[in-house]
Design a protein around this motif. Structure first.
Motif, short mmCIF file in Angstrom:
data_model
loop_
_atom_site.label_atom_id
_atom_site.label_comp_id
_atom_site.label_asym_id
_atom_site.label_seq_id
_atom_site.Cartn_x
_atom_site.Cartn_y
_atom_site.Cartn_z
N ILE A 48 0.73 -1.30 -0.09
CA ILE A 48 0.03 -0.04 0.05
C ILE A 48 0.95 0.99 -0.10
CG2 ILE A 48 -1.63 1.47 1.59
CD1 ILE A 48 -3.07 -1.24 2.13
N LEU A 49 1.99 1.30 0.91
CA LEU A 49 2.79 2.40 0.69
C LEU A 49 3.53 2.59 -0.61
CD1 LEU A 49 4.90 2.49 4.19
CD2 LEU A 49 2.98 4.21 3.27
N VAL A 50 3.74 1.57 -1.24
CA VAL A 50 4.29 1.71 -2.62
C VAL A 50 3.33 2.51 -3.48
CG1 VAL A 50 5.31 0.66 -4.76
CG2 VAL A 50 6.22 -0.09 -2.39
N ILE A 51 2.23 1.82 -3.67
CA ILE A 51 1.20 2.51 -4.41
C ILE A 51 0.75 3.77 -3.97
CG2 ILE A 51 -1.41 2.11 -4.90
CD1 ILE A 51 -0.95 -0.97 -4.54
N ILE A 143 20.13 0.21 -5.93
CA ILE A 143 19.19 0.94 -6.34
C ILE A 143 19.00 1.82 -5.05
CG2 ILE A 143 16.63 1.20 -6.38
CD1 ILE A 143 16.49 -1.54 -7.88
N VAL A 144 19.27 1.57 -3.85
CA VAL A 144 19.36 2.78 -2.92
C VAL A 144 20.43 3.65 -2.94
CG1 VAL A 144 19.51 2.84 -0.23
CG2 VAL A 144 17.99 1.25 -1.32
N ILE A 145 21.71 3.05 -3.22
CA ILE A 145 22.86 3.97 -3.53
C ILE A 145 22.46 4.88 -4.70
CG2 ILE A 145 25.12 3.76 -4.25
CD1 ILE A 145 25.57 1.03 -2.71
N LEU A 164 11.94 5.53 -13.21
CA LEU A 164 12.93 4.70 -13.55
C LEU A 164 12.94 3.30 -12.96
CD1 LEU A 164 15.82 7.19 -14.06
CD2 LEU A 164 14.42 6.01 -15.72
N ALA A 165 12.61 3.49 -11.28
CA ALA A 165 12.64 2.42 -10.65
C ALA A 165 11.29 1.24 -11.00
CB ALA A 165 12.52 2.63 -9.10
N ALA A 166 10.19 2.06 -11.43
CA ALA A 166 9.32 1.09 -12.04
C ALA A 166 9.43 0.40 -13.22
CB ALA A 166 7.99 2.13 -11.86
N LEU A 167 9.99 1.22 -14.11
CA LEU A 167 10.55 0.55 -15.15
C LEU A 167 11.29 -0.40 -14.91
CD1 LEU A 167 10.66 3.90 -17.62
CD2 LEU A 167 9.04 1.88 -17.71
N TYR A 168 12.39 -0.22 -14.00
CA TYR A 168 13.43 -1.33 -13.65
C TYR A 168 12.59 -2.43 -13.27
CZ TYR A 168 16.91 -3.95 -11.20
OH TYR A 168 17.79 -4.98 -10.79
N PHE A 171 10.98 -4.35 -16.20
CA PHE A 171 11.61 -5.35 -17.11
C PHE A 171 12.62 -6.29 -16.35
CE2 PHE A 171 10.61 -1.32 -19.50
CZ PHE A 171 9.77 -1.92 -20.58
N CYS A 172 13.08 -6.10 -15.29
CA CYS A 172 14.21 -6.85 -14.75
C CYS A 172 13.37 -8.02 -13.98
CB CYS A 172 15.03 -6.15 -13.97
SG CYS A 172 16.10 -5.12 -15.01
N ASN A 173 12.12 -7.80 -13.52
CA ASN A 173 11.43 -8.69 -12.57
C ASN A 173 10.82 -9.54 -13.39
OD1 ASN A 173 13.39 -7.99 -10.20
ND2 ASN A 173 11.82 -6.47 -9.92
N ARG A 174 10.45 -9.32 -14.61
CA ARG A 174 9.08 -10.09 -15.03
C ARG A 174 9.35 -11.41 -15.16
NH1 ARG A 174 11.17 -7.37 -20.43
NH2 ARG A 174 12.79 -8.91 -21.23
N LYS A 175 10.65 -12.14 -15.13
CA LYS A 175 10.79 -13.46 -15.20
C LYS A 175 10.36 -13.99 -13.74
CE LYS A 175 14.95 -13.12 -18.12
NZ LYS A 175 16.38 -13.11 -18.12
N LYS A 176 10.57 -13.21 -12.74
CA LYS A 176 10.23 -13.90 -11.38
C LYS A 176 8.62 -13.94 -11.40
CE LYS A 176 14.29 -11.64 -9.32
NZ LYS A 176 14.84 -10.64 -8.64
N VAL A 177 7.87 -12.83 -11.91
CA VAL A 177 6.57 -12.93 -11.70
C VAL A 177 5.80 -13.88 -12.55
CG1 VAL A 177 4.34 -11.46 -11.93
CG2 VAL A 177 6.55 -10.34 -10.99
#
Length: 178
Positions: A48-51, A143-145, A164-168, A171-177
């Motif tokens: 919920i915080l992220v949203i 990402i934090v740094i 940018l973080a959302a796009l990352y 694209f980078c986590n699509r395999k996991k989902v």
């Protein structure tokens, strides 16, 4: 109905006694919603915080609305929103009526100076609390740094970083989902 009223008064209390905006409220909201009342799990709260952060508007308003909706659908969303905003609205209304008469008093200046000094610490508490729930992977640490460098040293707009973080993530986590 009792659960919704309890949620309303919980957000009313949080809105009444928290200075410094949404980030300063996060630890209090988390404690009340996750630990004390157990309306949400820690993971649900973080989602919920992220949203709430990705929507325009104040974090406390967005998160209380989303939490209220999760707990009690549309009536819950309205009560969560009212609970967190009514105290600020009332305080601002009172201040607007009387502030011009008292703004130059030394005690008022000292009071606001003390409140301003406490706000960064409340934000830090929110950061520490949220960081405990984030998976400690090399990617997340990078990402934090990068985010700290971009915001603190290069003055990049946080909206750009969120996009940018959302796009990352897309694209980078699509395999996991999938």
């Amino acid at each position: 109905m009792q659960k919704l009223l309890k949620m309303f008064f919980t957000f009313l209390k949080i809105g009444s006694f928290t200075f410094g905006g949404g980030y300063a409220m996060i630890p209090l909201i988390e404690k009340e919603v996750v630990e004390v009342n157990q309306w949400l799990s820690k993971d649900e709260f973080l989602e919920i915080l992220v949203i709430a952060q990705s929507f325009p508007g104040a974090l406390a308003v967005n998160s209380s609305t989303f939490i209220g909706y999760k707990i009690g659908k549309f009536p819950g969303a309205i009560l969560g929103l009212l609970g967190v905003t009514l105290p600020s609205f009332g305080i601002i209304l009172i201040i607007a009526m009387f502030f011009s008469k008292f703004r130059n008093l030394a005690i008022v200046e000292r009071m606001f100076s003390g409140i301003n000094a406490a706000v960064p610490l409340l934000v830090l508490v929110a950061v520490v609390s949220l960081s405990k729930s984030v998976k400690k992977s090399t990617n997340n640490i990078m990402i934090v740094i990068i985010t700290v460098i971009l915001t603190a040293f290069l003055n990049v707009n946080p909206v750009i970083i969120i996009i940018l973080a959302a796009l990352y993530g897309i694209f980078c986590n699509r395999k996991k989902v999938s």
